[in-house]
Design a protein around this motif. Structure first.
Motif, PDB file in Angstrom:
ATOM      1  N   GLU A 177       0.845  -1.192   0.000  1.00 30.09           N
ATOM      2  CA  GLU A 177       0.000   0.000   0.000  1.00 30.09           C
ATOM      3  C   GLU A 177       0.882   1.245   0.000  1.00 30.09           C
ATOM      4  OE1 GLU A 177      -3.327   0.354  -0.064  1.00 30.09           O
ATOM      5  OE2 GLU A 177      -3.746  -1.798  -0.141  1.00 30.09           O
ATOM      6  N   PRO A 178       0.451   2.308  -0.666  1.00 31.59           N
ATOM      7  CA  PRO A 178       1.234   3.554  -0.633  1.00 31.59           C
ATOM      8  C   PRO A 178       1.159   4.196   0.755  1.00 31.59           C
ATOM      9  CG  PRO A 178      -0.844   3.902  -1.785  1.00 31.59           C
ATOM     10  CD  PRO A 178      -0.750   2.441  -1.520  1.00 31.59           C
ATOM     11  N   VAL A 179       2.234   4.872   1.122  1.00 28.48           N
ATOM     12  CA  VAL A 179       2.247   5.580   2.403  1.00 28.48           C
ATOM     13  C   VAL A 179       1.617   6.965   2.264  1.00 28.48           C
ATOM     14  CG1 VAL A 179       4.237   4.305   3.271  1.00 28.48           C
ATOM     15  CG2 VAL A 179       4.597   6.407   1.943  1.00 28.48           C
ATOM     16  N   ALA A 180       1.485   7.433   1.031  1.00 29.14           N
ATOM     17  CA  ALA A 180       0.816   8.709   0.763  1.00 29.14           C
ATOM     18  C   ALA A 180       0.153   8.608  -0.603  1.00 29.14           C
ATOM     19  CB  ALA A 180       1.817   9.867   0.789  1.00 29.14           C
ATOM     20  N   ALA A 181      -1.071   9.150  -0.716  1.00 30.50           N
ATOM     21  CA  ALA A 181      -1.795   9.042  -1.973  1.00 30.50           C
ATOM     22  C   ALA A 181      -2.625  10.291  -2.226  1.00 30.50           C
ATOM     23  CB  ALA A 181      -2.706   7.811  -1.956  1.00 30.50           C
ATOM     24  N   GLN A 182      -2.614  10.730  -3.474  1.00 27.94           N
ATOM     25  CA  GLN A 182      -3.452  11.845  -3.934  1.00 27.94           C
ATOM     26  C   GLN A 182      -4.154  11.398  -5.203  1.00 27.94           C
ATOM     27  OE1 GLN A 182      -1.498  15.692  -4.410  1.00 27.94           O
ATOM     28  NE2 GLN A 182      -2.864  16.215  -6.093  1.00 27.94           N
ATOM     29  N   GLY A 183      -5.466  11.324  -5.165  1.00 31.29           N
ATOM     30  CA  GLY A 183      -6.220  10.819  -6.297  1.00 31.29           C
ATOM     31  C   GLY A 183      -6.684   9.397  -6.055  1.00 31.29           C
ATOM     32  N   ILE A 184      -7.757   9.019  -6.708  1.00 33.67           N
ATOM     33  CA  ILE A 184      -8.328   7.696  -6.489  1.00 33.67           C
ATOM     34  C   ILE A 184      -7.767   6.704  -7.493  1.00 33.67           C
ATOM     35  CG2 ILE A 184     -10.455   8.670  -5.557  1.00 33.67           C
ATOM     36  CD1 ILE A 184     -11.773   8.069  -8.254  1.00 33.67           C
ATOM     37  N   GLY A 185      -8.010   5.427  -7.186  1.00 27.05           N
ATOM     38  CA  GLY A 185      -7.547   4.365  -8.074  1.00 27.05           C
ATOM     39  C   GLY A 185      -7.637   3.026  -7.386  1.00 27.05           C
ATOM     40  N   TYR A 188      -2.390  -7.942 -17.512  1.00 28.79           N
ATOM     41  CA  TYR A 188      -1.357  -7.707 -16.502  1.00 28.79           C
ATOM     42  C   TYR A 188      -2.015  -7.932 -15.138  1.00 28.79           C
ATOM     43  CZ  TYR A 188       1.178  -5.633 -20.406  1.00 28.79           C
ATOM     44  OH  TYR A 188       1.801  -5.430 -21.622  1.00 28.79           O
ATOM     45  N   PRO A 189      -1.890  -9.153 -14.602  1.00 32.47           N
ATOM     46  CA  PRO A 189      -2.646  -9.510 -13.394  1.00 32.47           C
ATOM     47  C   PRO A 189      -2.200  -8.801 -12.124  1.00 32.47           C
ATOM     48  CG  PRO A 189      -1.164 -11.289 -14.018  1.00 32.47           C
ATOM     49  CD  PRO A 189      -1.121 -10.295 -15.130  1.00 32.47           C
ATOM     50  N   HIS A 190      -0.947  -8.327 -12.082  1.00 27.17           N
ATOM     51  CA  HIS A 190      -0.442  -7.658 -10.881  1.00 27.17           C
ATOM     52  C   HIS A 190      -0.255  -6.169 -11.199  1.00 27.17           C
ATOM     53  CE1 HIS A 190       0.268 -11.598  -9.075  1.00 27.17           C
ATOM     54  NE2 HIS A 190       0.854 -11.951 -10.205  1.00 27.17           N
ATOM     55  N   SER A 191      -1.333  -5.444 -11.159  1.00 23.00           N
ATOM     56  CA  SER A 191      -1.276  -4.047 -11.598  1.00 23.00           C
ATOM     57  C   SER A 191      -1.851  -3.106 -10.542  1.00 23.00           C
ATOM     58  CB  SER A 191      -2.062  -3.872 -12.910  1.00 23.00           C
ATOM     59  OG  SER A 191      -1.528  -4.699 -13.927  1.00 23.00           O
ATOM     60  N   VAL A 192      -1.476  -1.848 -10.676  1.00 24.10           N
ATOM     61  CA  VAL A 192      -2.138  -0.759  -9.950  1.00 24.10           C
ATOM     62  C   VAL A 192      -2.618   0.228 -11.012  1.00 24.10           C
ATOM     63  CG1 VAL A 192      -0.752  -1.071  -7.868  1.00 24.10           C
ATOM     64  CG2 VAL A 192       0.012   0.528  -9.610  1.00 24.10           C
ATOM     65  N   ALA A 193      -3.748   0.891 -10.734  1.00 27.40           N
ATOM     66  CA  ALA A 193      -4.337   1.794 -11.734  1.00 27.40           C
ATOM     67  C   ALA A 193      -4.794   3.078 -11.053  1.00 27.40           C
ATOM     68  CB  ALA A 193      -5.507   1.115 -12.433  1.00 27.40           C
ATOM     69  N   GLN A 194      -4.463   4.193 -11.665  1.00 29.96           N
ATOM     70  CA  GLN A 194      -4.897   5.502 -11.181  1.00 29.96           C
ATOM     71  C   GLN A 194      -6.018   6.004 -12.094  1.00 29.96           C
ATOM     72  OE1 GLN A 194      -0.862   6.980 -11.438  1.00 29.96           O
ATOM     73  NE2 GLN A 194      -0.669   7.105  -9.205  1.00 29.96           N
ATOM     74  N   LYS A 238      -2.273  12.394 -10.352  1.00 30.29           N
ATOM     75  CA  LYS A 238      -2.532  11.394  -9.317  1.00 30.29           C
ATOM     76  C   LYS A 238      -1.183  10.915  -8.799  1.00 30.29           C
ATOM     77  CE  LYS A 238      -6.598  11.708 -11.298  1.00 30.29           C
ATOM     78  NZ  LYS A 238      -6.841  12.875 -12.192  1.00 30.29           N
ATOM     79  N   GLN A 239      -0.980  10.993  -7.501  1.00 26.74           N
ATOM     80  CA  GLN A 239       0.344  10.717  -6.937  1.00 26.74           C
ATOM     81  C   GLN A 239       0.225   9.675  -5.828  1.00 26.74           C
ATOM     82  OE1 GLN A 239       2.404  14.314  -5.758  1.00 26.74           O
ATOM     83  NE2 GLN A 239       1.415  15.525  -7.352  1.00 26.74           N
ATOM     84  N   TRP A 240       0.972   8.597  -5.987  1.00 27.87           N
ATOM     85  CA  TRP A 240       1.056   7.566  -4.948  1.00 27.87           C
ATOM     86  C   TRP A 240       2.527   7.371  -4.598  1.00 27.87           C
ATOM     87  CZ3 TRP A 240      -2.619   3.335  -7.392  1.00 27.87           C
ATOM     88  CH2 TRP A 240      -3.936   3.836  -7.378  1.00 27.87           C
ATOM     89  N   GLU A 241       2.817   7.398  -3.307  1.00 28.59           N
ATOM     90  CA  GLU A 241       4.204   7.282  -2.850  1.00 28.59           C
ATOM     91  C   GLU A 241       4.373   6.031  -1.992  1.00 28.59           C
ATOM     92  OE1 GLU A 241       7.753  10.151  -1.047  1.00 28.59           O
ATOM     93  OE2 GLU A 241       5.660  10.833  -1.042  1.00 28.59           O
ATOM     94  N   TYR A 242       5.476   5.301  -2.247  1.00 30.58           N
ATOM     95  CA  TYR A 242       5.744   4.036  -1.565  1.00 30.58           C
ATOM     96  C   TYR A 242       7.073   4.124  -0.812  1.00 30.58           C
ATOM     97  CZ  TYR A 242       2.096   2.205  -4.637  1.00 30.58           C
ATOM     98  OH  TYR A 242       0.904   1.992  -5.294  1.00 30.58           O
ATOM     99  N   SER A 243       7.115   3.491   0.351  1.00 29.47           N
ATOM    100  CA  SER A 243       8.350   3.405   1.133  1.00 29.47           C
ATOM    101  C   SER A 243       8.995   2.049   0.869  1.00 29.47           C
ATOM    102  CB  SER A 243       8.052   3.559   2.630  1.00 29.47           C
ATOM    103  OG  SER A 243       9.233   3.406   3.395  1.00 29.47           O
ATOM    104  N   ILE A 244      10.226   2.051   0.340  1.00 28.87           N
ATOM    105  CA  ILE A 244      10.897   0.789  -0.008  1.00 28.87           C
ATOM    106  C   ILE A 244      12.178   0.564   0.794  1.00 28.87           C
ATOM    107  CG2 ILE A 244       9.898   0.707  -2.303  1.00 28.87           C
ATOM    108  CD1 ILE A 244      12.462   1.821  -3.435  1.00 28.87           C
ATOM    109  N   GLY A 245      12.561   1.529   1.628  1.00 29.74           N
ATOM    110  CA  GLY A 245      13.651   1.321   2.580  1.00 29.74           C
ATOM    111  C   GLY A 245      15.000   0.960   2.000  1.00 29.74           C
ATOM    112  N   ALA A 246      15.288   1.374   0.784  1.00 28.64           N
ATOM    113  CA  ALA A 246      16.588   1.090   0.145  1.00 28.64           C
ATOM    114  C   ALA A 246      16.877  -0.420   0.092  1.00 28.64           C
ATOM    115  CB  ALA A 246      17.714   1.829   0.864  1.00 28.64           C
ATOM    116  N   ASN A 247      15.824  -1.215  -0.079  1.00 28.48           N
ATOM    117  CA  ASN A 247      15.982  -2.674  -0.089  1.00 28.48           C
ATOM    118  C   ASN A 247      16.053  -3.287  -1.487  1.00 28.48           C
ATOM    119  OD1 ASN A 247      15.929  -3.028   2.751  1.00 28.48           O
ATOM    120  ND2 ASN A 247      13.702  -2.838   2.747  1.00 28.48           N
TER     121      ASN A 247
END
Length: 239
Positions: free
Chosen positions: A110-118, A131-137, A149-158
């Motif tokens: 899940e995104p840690v911050a989101a602007q806009g629906i999707g 494409y079975p593993h997708s996200v859509a805005q 539409k802005q979605w931000e994800y935390s990936i921790g430099a991993n």
């Protein structure tokens, strides 16, 4: 000089006494030897068993191990036979990425911050390719056209890389619709592409040491705005 020895009312000659003493001595030595043999018998038996077990048998020295009886081998091949792996097992085994972290589909987080629906987890189709593993805005109404539409994800430099197939879902009704896809790594723009209806385009960027990744989609102004316009990040994943 030989004589006779008197013992009470009996007379015993010296030769007779000497023979008797010899016999007693021999009997005593016989008892000593027997005692020694009895005491040494366990040790003799143990040495014999050890020698028997250490000696190789004829079958050990002349008959090789049959290849059919060797575990993990097949006849005619002395090397171990690799265990069979089914395609299902290969597909279910995660590939390890940098830092011993398995690849992650964007639809599984899940995104840690989101602007806009999707939709944060969906199956989309771009130019008839699923494409079975997708996200859509989504663009929900005309007033949102042009608003990102802005979605931000935390990936921790991993992870080392991010990839996705970007495009417009086949259910979009506006023929003149276009979407600009943008990617920001720790706030810095690293990717931008404007797409229209048609085949998906693969986006691939380096995210080594990146902690936050932001996905942005901006819809153009359309003459047929509706709630079904979707900007798709198809099979988007970190690896």
């Amino acid at each position: 000089m030989r004589g006779n020895i008197k013992a009470g009312s009996f007379e015993i000659s010296e030769p007779h006494v000497l023979k008797h003493r010899v016999r007693l001595s021999l009997f005593a030595w016989g008892l000593v030897v027997l005692a020694i043999l009895v005491a040494a018998a366990p040790f003799i038996a143990s040495d014999a068993n050890t020698s028997t077990s250490a000696a190789p048998s004829d079958s050990d020295s002349s008959t090789p191990i049959s290849e059919e009886t060797r575990p993990g081998t097949s006849p005619g091949n002395s090397s171990p036979t690799p265990a069979s792996v089914t395609p299902t097992e290969l597909a279910s085994s995660p590939t390890v990425a940098s830092g011993n972290v398995a690849p992650l589909f964007l639809s599984d987080t899940e995104p840690v911050a989101a602007q806009g629906i999707g939709s944060h987890s969906t199956s989309a189709t771009i130019d008839k390719v699923p494409y079975p593993h997708s996200v859509a805005q989504f663009q929900s109404r005309c007033s949102e056209s042009g608003e990102p539409k802005q979605w931000e994800y935390s990936i921790g430099a991993n992870y080392q890389s991010f990839s996705a197939w970007i495009g417009l879902d086949d259910n979009n009704r506006a023929a003149d619709l276009s979407v600009t896809f943008e990617i920001y790594a720790d706030g810095k723009p690293v990717y931008e592409k404007r797409v229209t209806a048609g085949a998906a385009i693969q986006a691939h960027i380096d995210v080594l040491n990146v902690r936050r990744l932001k996905l942005v989609s901006s819809f153009s102004i359309s003459t047929n705005c509706n709630s079904f316009d979707e900007a798709v990040w198809g099979n988007a994943k970190f690896s």
